[in-house]
Design a protein around this motif. Structure first.
Motif, short mmCIF file in Angstrom:
data_model
loop_
_atom_site.label_atom_id
_atom_site.label_comp_id
_atom_site.label_asym_id
_atom_site.label_seq_id
_atom_site.Cartn_x
_atom_site.Cartn_y
_atom_site.Cartn_z
N ASP A 54 0.87 -1.18 0.00
CA ASP A 54 0.00 0.00 0.00
C ASP A 54 0.91 1.23 0.00
O ASP A 54 1.64 1.47 0.96
N ILE A 55 0.86 1.99 -1.08
CA ILE A 55 1.84 3.05 -1.31
C ILE A 55 1.23 4.42 -1.05
O ILE A 55 0.31 4.85 -1.76
N ARG A 71 2.03 -4.53 3.21
CA ARG A 71 3.17 -3.68 3.57
C ARG A 71 2.84 -2.23 3.25
O ARG A 71 2.45 -1.91 2.12
N HIS A 72 2.97 -1.36 4.23
CA HIS A 72 2.67 0.06 4.03
C HIS A 72 3.96 0.81 3.69
O HIS A 72 4.95 0.71 4.41
N VAL A 73 3.92 1.55 2.62
CA VAL A 73 5.03 2.41 2.22
C VAL A 73 4.57 3.85 2.44
O VAL A 73 3.71 4.36 1.71
N ASP A 74 5.11 4.50 3.45
CA ASP A 74 4.68 5.85 3.81
C ASP A 74 5.47 6.89 3.02
O ASP A 74 6.60 6.65 2.58
N ILE A 75 4.88 8.06 2.88
CA ILE A 75 5.56 9.18 2.24
C ILE A 75 6.76 9.59 3.08
O ILE A 75 6.65 9.76 4.30
N ASP A 76 7.90 9.73 2.44
CA ASP A 76 9.12 10.15 3.13
C ASP A 76 9.11 11.68 3.23
O ASP A 76 9.13 12.37 2.20
N PRO A 77 9.07 12.24 4.45
CA PRO A 77 9.02 13.70 4.58
C PRO A 77 10.21 14.41 3.95
O PRO A 77 10.12 15.59 3.60
N LEU A 97 -5.32 8.10 -2.75
CA LEU A 97 -5.10 9.51 -2.42
C LEU A 97 -3.66 9.78 -1.98
O LEU A 97 -3.41 10.55 -1.06
N GLY A 98 -2.73 9.12 -2.65
CA GLY A 98 -1.32 9.35 -2.34
C GLY A 98 -0.50 9.79 -3.52
O GLY A 98 0.36 10.66 -3.40
N LEU A 99 -0.75 9.21 -4.69
CA LEU A 99 0.13 9.46 -5.84
C LEU A 99 0.04 10.89 -6.37
O LEU A 99 0.95 11.32 -7.09
N GLN A 100 -1.03 11.63 -6.02
CA GLN A 100 -1.10 13.01 -6.50
C GLN A 100 -0.02 13.90 -5.87
O GLN A 100 0.21 15.01 -6.33
N PHE A 101 0.67 13.40 -4.83
CA PHE A 101 1.73 14.16 -4.19
C PHE A 101 3.11 13.76 -4.69
O PHE A 101 4.12 14.17 -4.11
N ALA A 102 3.17 12.98 -5.75
CA ALA A 102 4.47 12.60 -6.32
C ALA A 102 5.05 13.76 -7.12
O ALA A 102 4.37 14.32 -7.98
N ASN A 103 6.27 14.12 -6.83
CA ASN A 103 6.95 15.10 -7.67
C ASN A 103 7.37 14.48 -9.00
O ASN A 103 7.38 15.15 -10.02
N ASP A 104 7.69 13.19 -8.98
CA ASP A 104 8.09 12.46 -10.19
C ASP A 104 7.16 11.26 -10.35
O ASP A 104 7.55 10.12 -10.07
N LEU A 105 5.92 11.52 -10.79
CA LEU A 105 4.96 10.43 -10.93
C LEU A 105 5.42 9.38 -11.94
O LEU A 105 5.27 8.17 -11.67
N PRO A 106 5.97 9.74 -13.10
CA PRO A 106 6.47 8.70 -14.00
C PRO A 106 7.49 7.80 -13.33
O PRO A 106 7.49 6.57 -13.52
#
Length: 277
Positions: A54-55, A71-77, A97-106
């Motif tokens: 779960d990313i 397995r939870h993969v949390d956002i690294d501050p 509701l997590g991937l929209q905060f990716a700076n490098d989504l590709p």
């Protein structure tokens, strides 16, 4: 030489906003809707998923009673977007509701693709371009009128077609994207903004305004919102656009697209037959 990925989001501030939301008492209605839909979509897939990640979901994307070993993969501050997932280790990767905060989504999608076993599945939901369009328009109009300029208050979001192309670019087979639009009604704009705080969905853009908004600007924003986006009963509308992504790690068993020129019947012939009926 490749251009460096632009940094759009302040990940330390995002972590702080999510922590504040938990302290305030979260408003999980949107996440709850998505997680329920995610479980239903996976129920339609006739297979068992054992190794699951779960990313970046701000909570749980899957019900623990049905998916106990996730397995939870949390956002690294710090902003590091390395997922640290072993290649070919996952049957399923999910994100709500997590991937929209990716700076490098590709780059993040490519990492997920590498982490999936052959015929492994990615299922994700993220906010789309029409999310909070009413709030965005009301803020822009109020700031232009009161302060003579406009600053970003709502994060930029990806377009449906762009996301489909990103899945293909990352190497996913059978990519699918679709949209769910959720309209929530509030008594006034400030009630919406309070819910956004309790969702951890405040402004975390690097280029955000760093000074407090004027009271006059906030008041005018609320008035414009009510003037433009209220129903006959006086309550305002807030749109949340949820884009669903799914794609499979390639495998020989999957349906393959036809090679150009291999179709047995032409489109012209099909149209001609329809015209004779």
């Amino acid at each position: 030489m490749t251009e460096p990925t632009p940094i759009l989001f302040d990940r330390r501030l995002l972590a702080a906003r999510l922590a504040r939301a938990r302290a305030l008492g979260p408003a999980p209605f949107l996440l709850d809707r998505i997680t329920e839909e995610m479980a239903e979509r996976l129920h339609a897939v006739l297979r068992d998923f054992n190794a699951i990640a779960d990313i970046w979901t701000p909570g749980d994307a899957l019900p623990a009673e049905r998916f106990p070993n996730v397995r939870h993969v949390d956002i690294d501050p710090s902003g590091d977007e390395a997922l640290n997932l072993a290649p070919g280790s996952l049957d399923l990767a999910v994100s709500a509701l997590g991937l929209q905060f990716a700076n490098d989504l590709p780059g993040v999608l490519a990492q997920i693709r590498r982490a999936l076993k052959p015929d492994g599945l990615l299922l994700a939901a993220l906010t789309g371009g029409d999310t909070l369009t009413e709030l965005r328009q009301a803020f822009a109009a109020a700031e232009a009128e009161i302060e003579g300029g406009v600053s970003p208050h709502v994060a930029p979001t990806a377009d449906l077609r762009d996301l489909g192309a990103l899945l293909q670019r990352a190497g996913f087979a059978l990519p699918v994207t679709d949209v769910d639009r959720v309209v929530v009604r509030y008594d006034h704009a400030f009630a919406l903004m309070q819910d956004l705080r309790r969702m951890g969905a405040g402004n975390v853009l690097i280029e955000r305004r760093r000074t407090p908004l004027r009271r006059a600007t906030l008041a005018r924003m609320a008035n414009i919102y009510a003037e433009r986006f209220a129903d006959p009963d006086g309550r305002i509308r807030a749109t949340f656009e949820i884009i669903w992504l799914s794609g499979w790690s390639p495998h020989d068993s999957q349906q393959q697209p036809l090679k150009p020129g291999s179709a047995k019947a032409s489109l012209a012939e099909a149209v001609k037959r329809l015209g004779t009926k």
